[in-house]
Write an enzyme that holds these catalytic residues in place. Structure first.
Site, short mmCIF file in Angstrom:
data_model
loop_
_atom_site.label_atom_id
_atom_site.label_comp_id
_atom_site.label_asym_id
_atom_site.label_seq_id
_atom_site.Cartn_x
_atom_site.Cartn_y
_atom_site.Cartn_z
N SER A 149 18.87 -39.00 20.67
CA SER A 149 19.63 -37.79 20.98
C SER A 149 20.95 -37.79 20.24
O SER A 149 21.53 -38.85 19.97
CB SER A 149 19.89 -37.79 22.50
OG SER A 149 20.84 -36.82 22.82
N TYR A 197 22.96 -41.88 30.74
CA TYR A 197 21.80 -41.37 29.98
C TYR A 197 21.98 -41.67 28.49
O TYR A 197 21.10 -42.20 27.83
CB TYR A 197 21.61 -39.87 30.20
CG TYR A 197 20.70 -39.23 29.18
CD1 TYR A 197 19.33 -39.49 29.20
CD2 TYR A 197 21.20 -38.42 28.16
CE1 TYR A 197 18.49 -38.94 28.23
CE2 TYR A 197 20.38 -37.88 27.19
CZ TYR A 197 19.03 -38.13 27.23
OH TYR A 197 18.19 -37.60 26.27
N LYS A 251 19.87 -44.24 25.58
CA LYS A 251 19.37 -43.90 24.24
C LYS A 251 19.98 -44.85 23.21
O LYS A 251 19.30 -45.35 22.30
CB LYS A 251 19.69 -42.45 23.88
CG LYS A 251 18.94 -41.44 24.74
CD LYS A 251 17.45 -41.51 24.50
CE LYS A 251 16.65 -40.63 25.42
NZ LYS A 251 15.21 -40.86 25.37
P1 NAD Z 1 10.86 -33.99 29.85
O1 NAD Z 1 11.48 -34.52 31.09
O2 NAD Z 1 10.29 -32.64 29.86
O3 NAD Z 1 9.75 -35.01 29.31
C1 NAD Z 1 9.82 -36.40 29.54
C2 NAD Z 1 8.49 -36.80 30.15
O4 NAD Z 1 8.49 -38.21 30.39
C3 NAD Z 1 8.22 -36.11 31.48
O5 NAD Z 1 6.97 -35.48 31.41
C4 NAD Z 1 8.23 -37.25 32.50
O6 NAD Z 1 7.32 -37.00 33.55
C5 NAD Z 1 7.85 -38.43 31.64
N1 NAD Z 1 8.35 -39.74 32.10
C6 NAD Z 1 9.61 -40.10 32.40
N2 NAD Z 1 9.66 -41.39 32.73
C7 NAD Z 1 8.40 -41.88 32.63
C8 NAD Z 1 7.82 -43.16 32.84
N3 NAD Z 1 8.53 -44.21 33.24
N4 NAD Z 1 6.48 -43.30 32.66
C9 NAD Z 1 5.72 -42.25 32.26
N5 NAD Z 1 6.23 -41.02 32.04
C10 NAD Z 1 7.56 -40.84 32.22
O7 NAD Z 1 11.99 -34.10 28.69
P2 NAD Z 1 11.98 -33.52 27.21
O8 NAD Z 1 13.04 -32.49 27.14
O9 NAD Z 1 10.62 -33.20 26.78
O10 NAD Z 1 12.52 -34.79 26.44
C11 NAD Z 1 11.64 -35.73 25.83
C12 NAD Z 1 12.48 -36.89 25.32
O11 NAD Z 1 13.48 -36.40 24.41
C13 NAD Z 1 13.24 -37.63 26.41
O12 NAD Z 1 13.23 -39.01 26.11
C14 NAD Z 1 14.64 -37.06 26.30
O13 NAD Z 1 15.60 -37.98 26.76
C15 NAD Z 1 14.77 -36.82 24.80
N6 NAD Z 1 15.75 -35.78 24.47
C16 NAD Z 1 15.67 -34.55 25.05
C17 NAD Z 1 16.63 -33.58 24.74
C18 NAD Z 1 16.60 -32.22 25.41
O14 NAD Z 1 17.64 -31.55 25.42
N7 NAD Z 1 15.48 -31.77 25.95
C19 NAD Z 1 17.65 -33.86 23.81
C20 NAD Z 1 17.67 -35.11 23.21
C21 NAD Z 1 16.71 -36.07 23.53
N1 UFG Z 2 26.66 -24.34 29.21
C1 UFG Z 2 27.24 -23.31 29.91
N2 UFG Z 2 26.69 -22.97 31.12
C2 UFG Z 2 25.61 -23.60 31.65
C3 UFG Z 2 25.02 -24.66 30.92
C4 UFG Z 2 25.58 -25.01 29.69
O1 UFG Z 2 28.22 -22.72 29.48
O2 UFG Z 2 25.17 -23.24 32.75
C5 UFG Z 2 27.22 -24.70 27.88
C6 UFG Z 2 27.74 -26.11 27.79
O3 UFG Z 2 29.08 -26.19 28.23
C7 UFG Z 2 27.57 -26.39 26.30
C8 UFG Z 2 26.32 -25.59 25.93
O4 UFG Z 2 26.17 -24.61 26.95
O5 UFG Z 2 28.66 -25.88 25.57
C9 UFG Z 2 25.06 -26.43 25.87
O6 UFG Z 2 24.91 -27.15 27.09
P1 UFG Z 2 23.58 -27.90 27.47
O7 UFG Z 2 23.77 -28.50 28.83
O8 UFG Z 2 22.42 -27.03 27.27
O9 UFG Z 2 23.46 -29.04 26.35
P2 UFG Z 2 24.45 -30.21 25.95
O10 UFG Z 2 24.89 -29.96 24.55
O11 UFG Z 2 25.50 -30.43 26.94
O12 UFG Z 2 23.48 -31.49 26.01
C10 UFG Z 2 22.14 -31.43 25.53
C11 UFG Z 2 21.25 -32.31 26.40
C12 UFG Z 2 21.58 -33.75 26.19
C13 UFG Z 2 21.50 -34.08 24.74
C14 UFG Z 2 22.40 -33.18 23.96
C15 UFG Z 2 22.22 -33.45 22.49
O13 UFG Z 2 21.42 -31.98 27.76
O14 UFG Z 2 20.63 -34.54 26.87
O15 UFG Z 2 22.08 -31.83 24.20
O16 UFG Z 2 23.19 -32.79 21.76
F1 UFG Z 2 21.88 -35.35 24.56
#
Ligand code: NAD
Ligand code: UFG
Length: 338
Positions: free
Chosen positions: A124, A148, A152
Site C-alpha cells: 500500500s 495497519y 504492510k
Molecule cells: P478486502 O477486505 O475486500 O479483501 C481481503 C480479503 O482477505 C477478504 O475477502 C477477507 O475475507 C480475506 N482475509 C483476510 N484475512 C484472511 C485470513 N487470515 N485468511 C483468509 N482470508 C483472509 O480488501 P481489498 O480492498 O480487496 O484489499 C486486498 C488487499 O489489498 C489487502 O491486503 C489490503 O490491505 C490491500 N490494500 C487495499 C487497499 C484499498 O484501499 N482497498 C489499498 C492498499 C492495499
Molecule cells: N474522506 C472524506 N470523507 C469520508 C472519507 C474520506 O473526506 O467520509 C477523504 C479523506 O480525508 C481523504 C480522501 O477522502 O482525503 C480519501 O480517503 P480514504 O479513506 O478513501 O483513503 P485514504 O487515502 O485515507 O487511505 C486509503 C486506504 C488505505 C491505503 C491508502 C493508500 O484506506 O488503506 O488509501 O494510499 F493505505
C-alpha cells in the site's frame, strides 16, 4: 498458469480473479470470508463462465494450506488476504499484526515447502513516510502512522528478506494507491461491512439515500480547493497490474516494489462533482474537521510500473465514478441481497 489467490473473495481479489480467468489462467481461491461474501465468488464464476476451487479457511492454518498445496500445483500466488481498516487497526492492533503477519509467514512457509516461490503481494501507499515529496516514487523513505500500515511495512521487509536469502524467489510488492470503481457488469464491487472507511463507499451510499450526507474531512488543506488529494485508481486497472506483475515474476527473481497508481491526484470535491455529473445524482455533503492521521496530498510516480511491467492505468475518473455507482445502485445492499 495455475495461480493461488488468497483473499480472492474480497474487493480487489474478486476483480483480479475475473481477469485471471478471462485471460485463461486456472485459479484456486482461499478466503476465510472475514470481510467478504461467498456470493462474490459465485458471481466471478458466472461472469467468467468458469468455475474454480474455493476453500474457506484462515490462511494462518498452515495444515489446511498445506493440503491445498498438496492437491493443486501452483506456478505462483497472489496474496490479497489481510485486514485493512486503518481505524480498527489502531483500536485492535494485535488482531492486525496477528492476522496480517501470521497469514503471510504461514503462506511463505507452505510455499517454500512446496517449492512455489513466485509471489505478488498487496502492499500500500500507506508504507510511505508522511511528508514524502509528491509524486512519491518507490525509493522514498518508508514509515507508517498506524498498525495497519506497519503490517504492510513488516510484510514487505519479511518478503524482501526471504528473497534475499533464497535467490530462487520472485517477489513483487505492489503498492496500491486508492482503488475505486467496479467491473462494468455491476455484478461485483466493493461491499464494506458496516460503516465504510473509505471515500467512495460513503459517496455511493449517500447517493443511494442510505446516508443523509457525508462529511468532507477538512477544507483547509494546502491543496487547490482545500480538500484532501489522492490518487484514485480503477480496480480493473489494478487487477491488470497483477497480471503484468505475474508475467514479470516469471522472468525475474529477487524482490521489487512497484507503485500502482495513475500519477494524477484528485481532491474530495473533484470526486463528488465528477460523481454527480456522470451519474446525474446528488451527493449532499458537509464540511467536517480533518480526520486524524490524514495528509493533504498523496499521489504516485507510476513510471516504474510502466518501465518494468509495461503497465499504466487506462481508465479515467468518469469510468471510476460510473462503475462505482452502477455496482452500488444495482446492489443497494451489496452481496447481502443475494
Ligand atoms: P478486502 O477486505 O475486500 O479483501 C481481503 C480479503 O482477505 C477478504 O475477502 C477477507 O475475507 C480475506 N482475509 C483476510 N484475512 C484472511 C485470513 N487470515 N485468511 C483468509 N482470508 C483472509 O480488501 P481489498 O480492498 O480487496 O484489499 C486486498 C488487499 O489489498 C489487502 O491486503 C489490503 O490491505 C490491500 N490494500 C487495499 C487497499 C484499498 O484501499 N482497498 C489499498 C492498499 C492495499
Ligand atoms: N474522506 C472524506 N470523507 C469520508 C472519507 C474520506 O473526506 O467520509 C477523504 C479523506 O480525508 C481523504 C480522501 O477522502 O482525503 C480519501 O480517503 P480514504 O479513506 O478513501 O483513503 P485514504 O487515502 O485515507 O487511505 C486509503 C486506504 C488505505 C491505503 C491508502 C493508500 O484506506 O488503506 O488509501 O494510499 F493505505
Amino acid at each position: 498458469m495455475n495461480i493461488l489467490v488468497t483473499g480472492g473473495a474480497g474487493y480487489i481479489g474478486s476483480h483480479t480473479c475475473l481477469q485471471l480467468l478471462r485471460a485463461g489462467h486456472e485459479i484456486v481461491v482461499v478466503d476465510n470470508l472475514i470481510n467478504a461474501n461467498e456470493e462474490a465468488v459465485r458471481r466471478v464464476q458466472k461472469l467468467a463462465g468458469k468455475s474454480f476451487p474455493f476453500y474457506q479457511f484462515d490462511l494462518c492454518d498452515g495444515n489446511r494450506l498445506d493440503e491445498v498445496f498438496t492437491h493443486h500445483t501452483f506456478d505462483g500466488v497472489i496474496h490479497f488476504a489481510g485486514l485493512k481498516a486503518v481505524g480498527e487497526s489502531v483500536s485492535i492492533p494485535l488482531r492486525y499484526y496477528g492476522n496480517n503477519l501470521n497469514s503471510t509467514i504461514t503462506l511463505c512457509r507452505v510455499m517454500a515447502r512446496h517449492n512455489v516461490k513466485r509471489l505478488i503481494f498487496s502492499s500500500s501507499a500507506t508504507v510511505y513516510q508522511p511528508g514524502s515529496p509528491m509524486p512519491v516514487n518507490e525509493d522514498a523513505a518508508l514509515g507508517c502512522t498506524n498498525p495497519y500500515g506497519w503490517t504492510k511495512f513488516m510484510c514487505e521487509q519479511i518478503l524482501r528478506d526471504i528473497a534475499a536469502a533464497d535467490p530462487t524467489w520472485s517477489v513483487v510488492l505492489l503498492r496500491y494507491f486508492n482503488p475505486i470503481g467496479a467491473d462494468e457488469s455491476g455484478l461485483i464491487g466493493e461491499d464494506p461491512s458496516g460503516i465504510p472507511n473509505n471515500l467512495m463507499p460513503y459517496i455511493t451510499q449517500t447517493a443511494l439515500g442510505r446516508l443523509e450526507k457525508f462529511s468532507v474531512f477538512g477544507d483547509d488543506y494546502d491543496t487547490p480547493d482545500g480538500t484532501g488529494v489522492r490518487d484514485y485508481i480503477h480496480v480493473v486497472d489494478l487487477a491488470q497490474g497483477h497480471m503484468d506483475a505475474l508475467a514479470y515474476a516469471t522472468q525475474h527473481t529477487g524482490s521489487v516494489a512497484i507503485n500502482l497508481g495513475t500519477g494524477v491526484g484528485y481532491s474530495v470535491l473533484d470526486i463528488v462533482r465528477a460523481f454527480e455529473k456522470v451519474n446525474d445524482v446528488k451527493v449532499p455533503y458537509q464540511i467536517a474537521p480533518r480526520r486524524p492521521g490524514d495528509v493533504a496530498t498523496v499521489y504516485a510516480d507510476p513510471r516504474k510500473a510502466k518501465q518494468l511491467l509495461n503497465w499504466q492505468a487506462e481508465k479515467n475518473l468518469e469510468d471510476m465514478c460510473r462503475d462505482s455507482w452502477r455496482w452500488q445502485s444495482m446492489n443497494p445492499k451489496g452481496f447481502a441481497e443475494a
